[in-house]
Structures are given as structure tokens and as C-alpha cells.
Design a protein around this motif. Structure first.
Motif, PDB file in Angstrom:
ATOM      1  N   ILE A   1       0.840  -1.203   0.000  1.00  0.00           N
ATOM      2  CA  ILE A   1       0.000   0.000   0.000  1.00  0.00           C
ATOM      3  C   ILE A   1       0.872   1.248   0.000  1.00  0.00           C
ATOM      4  CG2 ILE A   1      -1.740   1.319   1.298  1.00  0.00           C
ATOM      5  CD1 ILE A   1      -2.858  -1.251   0.011  1.00  0.00           C
TER       6      ILE A   1
ATOM      7  N   VAL B   1      -8.628  -8.087  -0.195  1.00  0.00           N
ATOM      8  CA  VAL B   1      -9.195  -7.230  -1.226  1.00  0.00           C
ATOM      9  C   VAL B   1     -10.680  -7.545  -1.279  1.00  0.00           C
ATOM     10  CG1 VAL B   1      -9.204  -6.685  -3.697  1.00  0.00           C
ATOM     11  CG2 VAL B   1      -7.055  -7.340  -2.575  1.00  0.00           C
TER      12      VAL B   1
ATOM     13  N   LYS C   1      -7.375  -4.155   2.704  1.00  0.00           N
ATOM     14  CA  LYS C   1      -6.359  -3.237   2.186  1.00  0.00           C
ATOM     15  C   LYS C   1      -6.769  -2.573   0.874  1.00  0.00           C
ATOM     16  CE  LYS C   1      -3.402  -3.307   5.392  1.00  0.00           C
ATOM     17  NZ  LYS C   1      -3.265  -2.057   6.146  1.00  0.00           N
ATOM     18  N   ILE C   2      -7.515  -3.286   0.033  1.00  0.00           N
ATOM     19  CA  ILE C   2      -7.951  -2.711  -1.243  1.00  0.00           C
ATOM     20  C   ILE C   2      -9.462  -2.915  -1.384  1.00  0.00           C
ATOM     21  CG2 ILE C   2      -7.771  -2.757  -3.764  1.00  0.00           C
ATOM     22  CD1 ILE C   2      -4.912  -3.789  -3.478  1.00  0.00           C
TER      23      ILE C   2
ATOM     24  N   LEU D   1     -12.302  -2.485  -4.158  1.00  0.00           N
ATOM     25  CA  LEU D   1     -12.265  -2.499  -5.613  1.00  0.00           C
ATOM     26  C   LEU D   1     -13.677  -2.338  -6.161  1.00  0.00           C
ATOM     27  CD1 LEU D   1     -10.525  -3.073  -8.111  1.00  0.00           C
ATOM     28  CD2 LEU D   1     -10.765  -5.496  -7.623  1.00  0.00           C
TER      29      LEU D   1
ATOM     30  N   SER E   1      -5.331   1.821   3.720  1.00  0.00           N
ATOM     31  CA  SER E   1      -6.115   1.121   2.701  1.00  0.00           C
ATOM     32  C   SER E   1      -6.252   2.032   1.486  1.00  0.00           C
ATOM     33  CB  SER E   1      -7.511   0.786   3.230  1.00  0.00           C
ATOM     34  OG  SER E   1      -7.438  -0.111   4.303  1.00  0.00           O
TER      35      SER E   1
ATOM     36  N   ALA F   1      -9.529   1.173  -5.433  1.00  0.00           N
ATOM     37  CA  ALA F   1      -9.125   0.995  -6.823  1.00  0.00           C
ATOM     38  C   ALA F   1     -10.368   0.787  -7.669  1.00  0.00           C
ATOM     39  CB  ALA F   1      -8.189  -0.204  -6.962  1.00  0.00           C
TER      40      ALA F   1
ATOM     41  N   ILE G   1      -5.439   2.351  -9.274  1.00  0.00           N
ATOM     42  CA  ILE G   1      -5.571   2.946  -7.946  1.00  0.00           C
ATOM     43  C   ILE G   1      -6.240   4.311  -8.105  1.00  0.00           C
ATOM     44  CG2 ILE G   1      -4.364   3.729  -5.871  1.00  0.00           C
ATOM     45  CD1 ILE G   1      -4.311   0.652  -6.372  1.00  0.00           C
TER      46      ILE G   1
ATOM     47  N   ALA H   1      -5.670   6.981  -2.791  1.00  0.00           N
ATOM     48  CA  ALA H   1      -4.571   6.482  -1.957  1.00  0.00           C
ATOM     49  C   ALA H   1      -3.921   7.652  -1.247  1.00  0.00           C
ATOM     50  CB  ALA H   1      -3.530   5.742  -2.808  1.00  0.00           C
TER      51      ALA H   1
END
Length: 166
Positions: free
Chosen positions: A13, A55, A89-90, A92, A110, A113, A154, A157
Motif C-alpha cells: 500500500i 481485497v 487493504k484494497i 475495488l 487502505s 481501486a 488505484i 490512496a
């Protein structure tokens, strides 16, 4: 394009910047407005314990394919920060999320995306799928899929958003 693999670690990250185009492989959880609030409220430690480094793809899973849903739906966006606290963490999906959510994602290291709505490619790059929880919700249950080289960009962020860049 850089390839990343789940589970995602903090160092991954830390290196991500808005606009980065990545290929994601590994296990990805799938959920949207019907199930994500239930995950947030869950007292099932086995379920919530799986989220560390994970994710979550904002989608339903059906035989018709996979495609991102709008992440700024109230039930989805309001789940993003509690899920980040649980270790996601992601996140989407697609669309613009609020400035407040972008700032709070940064607190929990985190990112958000976006994924191009390329259903055929996503189906081809999905290796397996299984229901993890809330089977009664059908295609909107909480799934875990194994993916190979999902293209992601991304979008938010470190407190910044691709939608605000000029």
C-alpha cells in the motif's frame, strides 16, 4: 504493469500511488450493498479474521459474469472504513467516493481501486469461486474468488483521489 498478489501487506500500500495500473492475482472477496453491512456487524471472528490483508471487490457473483458496482452507494461506501479497520487493504469497485472516505482510508493504510467494466475478461481471469457467508443472498452472498491478473487502477490512496487530479 506491476503485478500484486493478495494478501496485501502495508508495504504494498505504501508504494501505491493514484493512477497506478496494476494486475491483481490471488484471492479476492466479493460483496456489495446487500452483504457488506452484515459483514461489518458480524460477530463471527472466523469471518472477520479472514479480512486481514484482503481485497474486497464490490460486485455480485453470477453465471452472467462479474462487473463492478458503484462503490459510492450508501451501504457500500459506509462499510469501507469499518472493513479497513478489520484489515481490508484494497476496496475495488467503480465511481467516485467521498473526500471523507478517502481521508479515512489513509488512516487505515487502505486504498480504493477501480476496475474497468470488462466482464468477459474478468470471467476469463476468475479461476474459482465459493460462497463464504450469507448463502441465502444468492449472487449477493459473500464470495471468495481466485483471480489471475485482474486489471485495476488505484483511484484513491494516501488521502488523494484520481478524480481530483488535473
Amino acid at each position: 504493469m506491476k503485478v500484486i498478489r493478495s494478501p496485501i501487506i502495508d508495504e504494498d500500500i505504501d508504494k501505491m500511488q493514484i493512477g497506478d495500473m496494476l494486475l491483481l492475482s490471488g484471492y479476492v472477496f466479493c460483496g456489495r450493498d446487500a452483504v457488506l453491512p452484515q459483514i461489518v456487524q458480524s460477530d463471527d471472528s472466523d469471518l472477520t479474521g479472514m479480512l486481514s490483508g484482503s481485497v474486497i471487490f464490490h460486485t455480485a457473483v453470477s453465471k452472467a459474469g462479474l462487473g463492478p458496482t458503484s462503490s459510492n452507494k450508501l451501504e457500500i461506501e459506509s462499510s469501507m472504513i469499518p472493513l479497513s479497520q478489520m484489515g481490508v487493504k484494497i476496496h475495488l469497485g467503480k465511481g467516485r467516493i467521498s473526500d471523507d472516505t478517502i481521508k479515512q482510508l489513509d488512516i487505515y493504510n487502505s486504498v480504493f481501486a477501480i476496475i474497468p467494466p470488462v466482464t468477459a475478461l474478468l470471467v476469463e481471469n476468475t479461476l474459482s469461486s465459493e460462497v463464504i457467508a450469507y448463502k441465502e443472498l444468492g449472487m449477493e452472498a459473500f464470495y471468495r474468488i481466485e483471480v489471475k491478473e485482474y486489471p485495476i487502477i488505484i483511484a484513491a490512496a494516501h488521502g488523494r483521489s484520481i478524480y481530483d487530479e488535473h
